[in-house]
Structures are given as structure tokens and as C-alpha cells.
Write a protein that holds these residues in place. Sequence first.
Motif, PDB file in Angstrom:
ATOM      1  N   ARG A 150       0.913  -1.130  -0.265  1.00 10.76           N
ATOM      2  CA  ARG A 150      -0.052   0.083  -0.065  1.00 10.76           C
ATOM      3  C   ARG A 150       0.810   1.209  -0.036  1.00 10.76           C
ATOM      4  N   ALA A 151       1.936   1.325   0.848  1.00 10.71           N
ATOM      5  CA  ALA A 151       2.607   2.266   0.735  1.00 10.71           C
ATOM      6  C   ALA A 151       3.582   2.622  -0.468  1.00 10.71           C
ATOM      7  N   LEU A 152       3.943   1.450  -1.271  1.00 16.33           N
ATOM      8  CA  LEU A 152       4.738   1.533  -2.427  1.00 16.33           C
ATOM      9  C   LEU A 152       3.612   1.954  -3.575  1.00 16.33           C
ATOM     10  N   HIS A 153       2.411   1.720  -3.339  1.00 15.66           N
ATOM     11  CA  HIS A 153       1.376   1.992  -4.253  1.00 15.66           C
ATOM     12  C   HIS A 153       1.150   3.463  -4.287  1.00 15.66           C
ATOM     13  N   GLN A 154       1.312   4.069  -3.003  1.00 15.68           N
ATOM     14  CA  GLN A 154       1.019   5.382  -3.093  1.00 15.68           C
ATOM     15  C   GLN A 154       2.236   6.139  -3.500  1.00 15.68           C
ATOM     16  N   ALA A 155       3.403   5.665  -3.212  1.00 17.85           N
ATOM     17  CA  ALA A 155       4.557   6.365  -3.820  1.00 17.85           C
ATOM     18  C   ALA A 155       4.485   6.199  -5.336  1.00 17.85           C
ATOM     19  N   GLY A 156       4.078   5.262  -5.749  1.00 17.46           N
ATOM     20  CA  GLY A 156       3.812   5.280  -7.347  1.00 17.46           C
ATOM     21  C   GLY A 156       2.851   6.228  -7.931  1.00 17.46           C
ATOM     22  N   LYS A 157       1.798   6.431  -7.136  1.00 16.18           N
ATOM     23  CA  LYS A 157       0.770   7.529  -7.320  1.00 16.18           C
ATOM     24  C   LYS A 157       1.452   8.924  -7.598  1.00 16.18           C
ATOM     25  N   LEU A 158       2.274   9.206  -6.608  1.00 20.97           N
ATOM     26  CA  LEU A 158       3.076  10.512  -6.323  1.00 20.97           C
ATOM     27  C   LEU A 158       4.042  10.533  -7.598  1.00 20.97           C
ATOM     28  N   LYS A 159       4.511   9.551  -7.988  1.00 18.98           N
ATOM     29  CA  LYS A 159       5.634   9.385  -9.339  1.00 18.98           C
ATOM     30  C   LYS A 159       4.857   9.747 -10.449  1.00 18.98           C
ATOM     31  N   ARG A 160       3.659   9.309 -10.575  1.00 12.31           N
ATOM     32  CA  ARG A 160       2.838   9.357 -11.885  1.00 12.31           C
ATOM     33  C   ARG A 160       2.282  10.721 -11.836  1.00 12.31           C
ATOM     34  N   LEU A 161       1.863  11.350 -10.786  1.00 15.99           N
ATOM     35  CA  LEU A 161       1.519  12.792 -10.654  1.00 15.99           C
ATOM     36  C   LEU A 161       2.498  13.495 -11.116  1.00 15.99           C
ATOM     37  N   GLU A 162       3.648  13.436 -10.817  1.00 15.43           N
ATOM     38  CA  GLU A 162       4.896  14.151 -11.443  1.00 15.43           C
ATOM     39  C   GLU A 162       5.181  14.018 -12.903  1.00 15.43           C
TER      40      GLU A 162
END
Length: 387
Positions: A135-147
Amino acid sequence: MGKKSWIGLGALCFGAGFVHFLLPGIIEDGLNRTRAHEPYRVSEETKAFHASIPVTDLHSDALLWKRDLGRQSRHGHVDLPRLREGGVVVQVFSSVTQSPRGQNYDANAGDSDRLTGLVIAQIWPPRTWTSFLQRALHQAGKLKRLEERNPGQIRFVRSRTDLQEVIDAREAGGEMIGAIFGTEGGHALEGDPANLDLLYEAGLRVLGLTHFIDNDLGGSLHGVSAGGLTEVGAAVIEAANEKNIVIDVAHASVRVVRDVLSLSKSPIILSHGGLKGTCGTPRNLEDDLAMEIASHGGLIGVGFWDAAVCDITPEGVVRSIRYAIDLLGEDHVALGSDYDGTTEVAFDSSELSVLTQLMMDQGFTEEEIRKVMGENAVNFFLENLPG
């Protein structure tokens, strides 16, 4: 296919569409609220002054929710358009990974998780359904995709160099926002300090040790043990120091905070909370412990919700900020909104200039305002993030 079959299929499709597209927003509307209010008065002079400050917020849970943060939403408190309108230069985005049923500020057992249903309803990858780490890694991925989807608008900050480039871009007239990734609760490590390496590679730079339950690292302020750091927790503190990951003791038990202060070679933060001297709820730490955090070079992020400040109006938040400055000194106070953290607030991220206006009206010095609204936090990260 018979008529009943078509009806059944239609009902199934409608139900799936409702759960995926509508239910998350309905849930969030009931949890992340902004109290209705008349537009706040902010003078042109204050707007210009506010725009000169590197406004920084130490805590938002916006990554938990099913929203495109690149677009302005009617849900929640944070997205890129509203951050820009509020003059925010740096936002810490925390990943929430576990929340117990019946969550409260007094005592929570760790044998339940009410986030699983939300995770499934938002159609997160199946690996996240049973793993706090994922879940934490998924949210990090969401932030990366936002960038990636908003080039030039947001920078995933992993180092002092990244942060300095964001500051330089803003001083040159740009609108880039720096995003620092954290996690709310060390249960994302799943008891294995080696998982800190995975999270670091994904961009983790602020490590919250506990949330509402005790975990393998130590006791929560709202758990059942009131315990201190465990052996695993001590190992994680040492590893985080080596990697220049900032330690966040929001939600940590008193014993954990004291243990971390004794062990950590780097200053720490309490990203979002308040002081008992001005708001005596179970959510807040005693004033003397906050003073110890400050004496070790740390920061206290003043929250915007009821359990942190007791009065969520802008006047109430500024009253808590004034108390914190008088107690801890102007160099150790910051903003820690807890936006999108299932909180009700009186102003969202687009309206942060109201705090600057009230502080000016109440005779805060310009230096105090600059420091609390962002300079303290920016300077802290420039000194403590990886080089």
C-alpha cells in the motif's frame, strides 16, 4: 441471453460502476470536510507578502483517495491547483496503510483494518489488499505518476538538491511544487527493517513510526501498550539516520518519543498535532515533551483539526501557533494540517493565506510568520534530506 440475465448483468455493471466511480467520493465527502464559511478577507498587501514565503505543510493524506490530484476537485482539501492558489511550495504527502475499526484517540487494538474495503473499492492492485508495504509503495507510485503527468508543476523531492531546485524555480517566478513522500506508521515495514530499503528507493524521506495502533517498531499514543521502541524499532531508527530519512513521531507513545530522542543522531519532527497547554486532548503531547523535541533541533507541525487545536477556525489555529512559538521558540514551529486525513477543517489548502493575514493582524513579526508558514520546514529539509 434471457431478459433476467440481461437485467442481472446490468445490475452487476451498475453496482461495479457505483463502487468504483461514485462510492469513494461519497465516502470522502463524509470524512474530509471543509466547514462552510464566508470568503476570508485577505488584503492585497498580505497576498503579496504571502506569495514571498515558501509555504510548507508537513502532512497530508491526499494520496489515499481516488482523485486526480493534478486537477481541482470538489472533494477533500488538497490538489495541485489548490496548492498553487494557497501559495504552497512544499507539501509532504504521507501514505496511510492501516486504520483500525472503531478508531479513537484512547486505545486501539491492532487486530483489524478498515482500509481494506476502501483499497478494494478504489481498485488498487490486488497486491495492496493484504500488504501494508505494498500500500505504501502504491502510494509512492501515485506520487511519481502525478509528477510524470504534470511536468514542471510538481517535483518528487528525494534530495536537498531537488528541494533547492524547487525553491530556485519558485524564486524565479515559477509555480513548481515540491512533494516529499512519507509514511504514516511503521507497519508499512511489516516488521522487517530491510523493507526500509524498498521504501527509500521508492522515494520515502519521512518515516512516521506509528499511527493509531502499536506495531513492530513500538507503541502508539493511541495503542494499548504505551510501550517504547522495540529492538526492531531501534534498528529502523539507526538505518533511517544512515539514509537521512526524517523521523516523524506524530502518533508515537511518550516512551517512543523519548527513546527516539535518546537514540536518533538527527533531529526529528512531529509532523501534525498540537500542544496540551493550548488543547488538552489525548491526541496531543505534553508541553515538556514538545520542548525536548525542539531542544534537539526538531519541528512541531501545528494541525488544523479539532483534536489538535480544539478550535478549527483560522483564529483558533493562529492561537495555537502563537502558543507554540512562545513555548518552543520561533525556529521550531511549522504547519501540519493533516489535510485529507479524515478531518474537518475551516479552510482548505487554497486558503492558507488567511493564516498569514491573521498573524499580521495580531502583531506577529514578519520573521515569525515567514518561519512558521514555511521557512522553518524548508530549512529543516535542506539540512536533513539526503545530499
